[in-house]
Design a protein around this motif. Sequence first.
Motif, PDB file in Angstrom:
ATOM      1  N   ASN A 334      38.701   1.423 -59.335  1.00 41.63           N
ATOM      2  CA  ASN A 334      38.774   0.302 -58.398  1.00 41.63           C
ATOM      3  C   ASN A 334      38.039   0.632 -57.100  1.00 41.63           C
ATOM      4  O   ASN A 334      37.425  -0.255 -56.487  1.00 41.63           O
ATOM      5  CB  ASN A 334      40.231  -0.059 -58.103  1.00 41.63           C
ATOM      6  CG  ASN A 334      40.809  -1.005 -59.143  1.00 41.63           C
ATOM      7  OD1 ASN A 334      40.533  -2.197 -59.135  1.00 41.63           O
ATOM      8  ND2 ASN A 334      41.605  -0.477 -60.054  1.00 41.63           N
ATOM      9  N   TRP A 335      38.105   1.893 -56.676  1.00 42.39           N
ATOM     10  CA  TRP A 335      37.411   2.334 -55.461  1.00 42.39           C
ATOM     11  C   TRP A 335      35.901   2.139 -55.612  1.00 42.39           C
ATOM     12  O   TRP A 335      35.223   1.712 -54.669  1.00 42.39           O
ATOM     13  CB  TRP A 335      37.755   3.800 -55.223  1.00 42.39           C
ATOM     14  CG  TRP A 335      37.099   4.440 -54.046  1.00 42.39           C
ATOM     15  CD1 TRP A 335      37.432   4.295 -52.725  1.00 42.39           C
ATOM     16  CD2 TRP A 335      36.001   5.365 -54.075  1.00 42.39           C
ATOM     17  NE1 TRP A 335      36.613   5.077 -51.936  1.00 42.39           N
ATOM     18  CE2 TRP A 335      35.723   5.747 -52.738  1.00 42.39           C
ATOM     19  CE3 TRP A 335      35.236   5.922 -55.103  1.00 42.39           C
ATOM     20  CZ2 TRP A 335      34.712   6.644 -52.403  1.00 42.39           C
ATOM     21  CZ3 TRP A 335      34.224   6.812 -54.781  1.00 42.39           C
ATOM     22  CH2 TRP A 335      33.974   7.164 -53.446  1.00 42.39           C
ATOM     23  N   LEU A 336      35.363   2.418 -56.798  1.00 43.69           N
ATOM     24  CA  LEU A 336      33.931   2.231 -57.049  1.00 43.69           C
ATOM     25  C   LEU A 336      33.520   0.765 -56.922  1.00 43.69           C
ATOM     26  O   LEU A 336      32.411   0.451 -56.479  1.00 43.69           O
ATOM     27  CB  LEU A 336      33.557   2.736 -58.443  1.00 43.69           C
ATOM     28  CG  LEU A 336      33.587   4.242 -58.693  1.00 43.69           C
ATOM     29  CD1 LEU A 336      33.302   4.527 -60.164  1.00 43.69           C
ATOM     30  CD2 LEU A 336      32.576   4.961 -57.812  1.00 43.69           C
ATOM     31  N   VAL A 337      34.431  -0.126 -57.292  1.00 44.04           N
ATOM     32  CA  VAL A 337      34.098  -1.554 -57.332  1.00 44.04           C
ATOM     33  C   VAL A 337      34.368  -2.259 -56.006  1.00 44.04           C
ATOM     34  O   VAL A 337      33.581  -3.122 -55.581  1.00 44.04           O
ATOM     35  CB  VAL A 337      34.890  -2.267 -58.450  1.00 44.04           C
ATOM     36  CG1 VAL A 337      34.530  -3.754 -58.511  1.00 44.04           C
ATOM     37  CG2 VAL A 337      34.623  -1.619 -59.790  1.00 44.04           C
ATOM     38  N   TYR A 338      35.440  -1.878 -55.314  1.00 30.86           N
ATOM     39  CA  TYR A 338      35.891  -2.681 -54.170  1.00 30.86           C
ATOM     40  C   TYR A 338      35.796  -2.009 -52.806  1.00 30.86           C
ATOM     41  O   TYR A 338      35.814  -2.702 -51.789  1.00 30.86           O
ATOM     42  CB  TYR A 338      37.324  -3.164 -54.411  1.00 30.86           C
ATOM     43  CG  TYR A 338      37.417  -4.091 -55.597  1.00 30.86           C
ATOM     44  CD1 TYR A 338      36.869  -5.373 -55.547  1.00 30.86           C
ATOM     45  CD2 TYR A 338      38.009  -3.674 -56.776  1.00 30.86           C
ATOM     46  CE1 TYR A 338      36.921  -6.214 -56.642  1.00 30.86           C
ATOM     47  CE2 TYR A 338      38.084  -4.519 -57.883  1.00 30.86           C
ATOM     48  CZ  TYR A 338      37.531  -5.787 -57.810  1.00 30.86           C
ATOM     49  OH  TYR A 338      37.589  -6.623 -58.896  1.00 30.86           O
ATOM     50  N   GLU A 339      35.724  -0.688 -52.749  1.00 28.62           N
ATOM     51  CA  GLU A 339      35.635  -0.026 -51.452  1.00 28.62           C
ATOM     52  C   GLU A 339      34.163   0.175 -51.076  1.00 28.62           C
ATOM     53  O   GLU A 339      33.339   0.544 -51.926  1.00 28.62           O
ATOM     54  CB  GLU A 339      36.354   1.322 -51.481  1.00 28.62           C
ATOM     55  CG  GLU A 339      37.858   1.208 -51.666  1.00 28.62           C
ATOM     56  CD  GLU A 339      38.534   0.429 -50.549  1.00 28.62           C
ATOM     57  OE1 GLU A 339      38.111   0.578 -49.377  1.00 28.62           O
ATOM     58  OE2 GLU A 339      39.467  -0.335 -50.848  1.00 28.62           O
ATOM     59  N   LYS A 340      33.844  -0.055 -49.810  1.00 29.30           N
ATOM     60  CA  LYS A 340      32.458   0.042 -49.348  1.00 29.30           C
ATOM     61  C   LYS A 340      31.865   1.412 -49.623  1.00 29.30           C
ATOM     62  O   LYS A 340      30.719   1.527 -50.088  1.00 29.30           O
ATOM     63  CB  LYS A 340      32.395  -0.272 -47.854  1.00 29.30           C
ATOM     64  CG  LYS A 340      30.974  -0.302 -47.306  1.00 29.30           C
ATOM     65  CD  LYS A 340      30.951  -0.680 -45.831  1.00 29.30           C
ATOM     66  CE  LYS A 340      29.516  -0.702 -45.307  1.00 29.30           C
ATOM     67  NZ  LYS A 340      29.478  -1.047 -43.853  1.00 29.30           N
ATOM     68  N   SER A 341      32.641   2.469 -49.355  1.00 30.07           N
ATOM     69  CA  SER A 341      32.118   3.822 -49.579  1.00 30.07           C
ATOM     70  C   SER A 341      31.858   4.065 -51.058  1.00 30.07           C
ATOM     71  O   SER A 341      30.879   4.714 -51.432  1.00 30.07           O
ATOM     72  CB  SER A 341      33.088   4.871 -49.031  1.00 30.07           C
ATOM     73  OG  SER A 341      34.384   4.706 -49.573  1.00 30.07           O
ATOM     74  N   GLY A 342      32.728   3.535 -51.919  1.00 30.69           N
ATOM     75  CA  GLY A 342      32.533   3.678 -53.362  1.00 30.69           C
ATOM     76  C   GLY A 342      31.304   2.937 -53.842  1.00 30.69           C
ATOM     77  O   GLY A 342      30.503   3.463 -54.627  1.00 30.69           O
ATOM     78  N   GLN A 343      31.128   1.706 -53.362  1.00 30.35           N
ATOM     79  CA  GLN A 343      29.964   0.909 -53.739  1.00 30.35           C
ATOM     80  C   GLN A 343      28.660   1.583 -53.311  1.00 30.35           C
ATOM     81  O   GLN A 343      27.701   1.647 -54.072  1.00 30.35           O
ATOM     82  CB  GLN A 343      30.051  -0.481 -53.094  1.00 30.35           C
ATOM     83  CG  GLN A 343      31.155  -1.368 -53.622  1.00 30.35           C
ATOM     84  CD  GLN A 343      31.152  -2.731 -52.946  1.00 30.35           C
ATOM     85  OE1 GLN A 343      30.362  -2.987 -52.039  1.00 30.35           O
ATOM     86  NE2 GLN A 343      32.042  -3.594 -53.369  1.00 30.35           N
ATOM     87  N   GLU A 344      28.642   2.087 -52.078  1.00 31.80           N
ATOM     88  CA  GLU A 344      27.424   2.695 -51.558  1.00 31.80           C
ATOM     89  C   GLU A 344      27.058   3.970 -52.313  1.00 31.80           C
ATOM     90  O   GLU A 344      25.879   4.223 -52.580  1.00 31.80           O
ATOM     91  CB  GLU A 344      27.586   2.983 -50.060  1.00 31.80           C
ATOM     92  CG  GLU A 344      27.591   1.715 -49.204  1.00 31.80           C
ATOM     93  CD  GLU A 344      27.701   2.014 -47.724  1.00 31.80           C
ATOM     94  OE1 GLU A 344      28.033   3.164 -47.382  1.00 31.80           O
ATOM     95  OE2 GLU A 344      27.464   1.097 -46.912  1.00 31.80           O
ATOM     96  N   LEU A 345      28.068   4.756 -52.666  1.00 31.41           N
ATOM     97  CA  LEU A 345      27.788   5.969 -53.421  1.00 31.41           C
ATOM     98  C   LEU A 345      27.286   5.641 -54.823  1.00 31.41           C
ATOM     99  O   LEU A 345      26.360   6.262 -55.334  1.00 31.41           O
ATOM    100  CB  LEU A 345      29.043   6.842 -53.490  1.00 31.41           C
ATOM    101  CG  LEU A 345      29.368   7.615 -52.215  1.00 31.41           C
ATOM    102  CD1 LEU A 345      30.796   8.141 -52.257  1.00 31.41           C
ATOM    103  CD2 LEU A 345      28.398   8.770 -52.016  1.00 31.41           C
ATOM    104  N   LEU A 346      27.897   4.634 -55.434  1.00 33.59           N
ATOM    105  CA  LEU A 346      27.504   4.231 -56.784  1.00 33.59           C
ATOM    106  C   LEU A 346      26.075   3.704 -56.812  1.00 33.59           C
ATOM    107  O   LEU A 346      25.261   4.098 -57.647  1.00 33.59           O
ATOM    108  CB  LEU A 346      28.465   3.153 -57.312  1.00 33.59           C
ATOM    109  CG  LEU A 346      28.220   2.626 -58.720  1.00 33.59           C
ATOM    110  CD1 LEU A 346      28.529   3.701 -59.755  1.00 33.59           C
ATOM    111  CD2 LEU A 346      29.076   1.384 -58.996  1.00 33.59           C
ATOM    112  N   VAL A 347      25.762   2.835 -55.873  1.00 36.97           N
ATOM    113  CA  VAL A 347      24.462   2.154 -55.884  1.00 36.97           C
ATOM    114  C   VAL A 347      23.374   2.954 -55.167  1.00 36.97           C
ATOM    115  O   VAL A 347      22.287   3.162 -55.712  1.00 36.97           O
ATOM    116  CB  VAL A 347      24.587   0.745 -55.264  1.00 36.97           C
ATOM    117  CG1 VAL A 347      23.222   0.053 -55.235  1.00 36.97           C
ATOM    118  CG2 VAL A 347      25.593  -0.098 -56.038  1.00 36.97           C
TER     119      VAL A 347
END
Length: 425
Positions: A334-347
């Motif tokens: 869920n952190w990868l999908v919804y948290e800004k830090s997770g999204q930025e690290l993933l993308v």
Amino acid sequence: MRKQLKVAISLACLIMFIGCSASPLSQQTTKITLLNSKSEIKTQLEEVAKQYNQEHPEVSLEIITAPEGTSAYQKLMSMYGSGSPATMSMLDPGDTQTFLDKAVDLSKEKWVADTIENGLDTVKKNDAVLGFPFAVEGYGLIYNKKVLDKATGGDFDASSVKSRSSLNSLMAKIQKSGVAPDMLSPMDWSLGSHLLALSYSVQPGGFPEFVKGMQNNSIDMSQNNVMSGWVQTLDLLKDNNINKHLPLDSTYEDGAKALGEGKVGLWFMGNWAWNGIKSNDTANEEYGFLPLPLNDNTDDPNNAKITVGVTKYIFIDSTTTTPQQQEEAKKFLNWLVYEKSGQELLVNKANVIPAFKNIDLVPTDPLSKSIKSYMSSGKTLPFIATLPPDHGGITGASIQSYISGKIDKAELLRQIRIYWKAQQE
């Protein structure tokens, strides 16, 4: 003396406080692991874990990348054999099928509703969603815009290619400009699992029905319009190949080098090739995808689409993990999908195209941007990612024989049908 006693008591209390406060924290730390099958983002995923652990000190996330020369599937099989599988495992869509009965049901997770269309089809079983779509990838004809601008005498418009004839016309212009039109890489996985699979994805009755028809002989391959059109498009790539006189002698690296250096205008490949192209780039990172048309009908919407789909899924083990580990694994996803830090690290760090509609971030490389554009406009074909493990090797070898002139069209189609016929035995 009284003062010394007071200090001693204070120190004792401080030590007891530190001990009491530190002990529960260490006891509450939950260790979870992720088996990674994308070795090219090993370092980036380790950064993701480091960041996650900093934000969530109650969790210890560890990344386990399959050793060089060993597939994640093989690694996970051995881990299950020893009774110590990873908490989470990232696998190819086809490989996940072996482990779905060992996966935690994720159907109640929030991200299920935010997943792109058809993004969960591979990991659904009855009403359960048993996997998390980690990465989207796509393939088609990658073009070098600098080469195509020169060949067309202006600012090349990718939407101008909407039929085999228009692609042929473009190739003729590239050839006239003094550059080889395309590179047709001969790897069996590219020819069989990607190029041939393109024909499966546009069969009128759908891929499963097409396979059934080949197996029960209700489909005559020589009379199947899609397959006939596919061979004609294959011929176009073959005849304009920079290595057409030695079609099996080039490597994957040769393709990236030829396109990046502008020695060819087009290369049939996927966005995973960006790093190789970038290291040879002479076009100021101006690249994108063209569809590969299988007929001459300009009104056929499939001629304007490229193949896009989820190519990696993560599932959570249900056989040896504790309920707490399962919950922490869900929180990480869920952190990868919804948290800004997770999204930025993933993308931005891992350069992954996310499979979720709520994530607006787009990877910085031009091929991922091109794929995202096709996704946004709904111009995508399904990525047939659950082919049998030997499909690429066997059908790819047949296509290799065809492009090197050892067999003709009829024999190529016969061998493809024989392959699928054998799958029911």
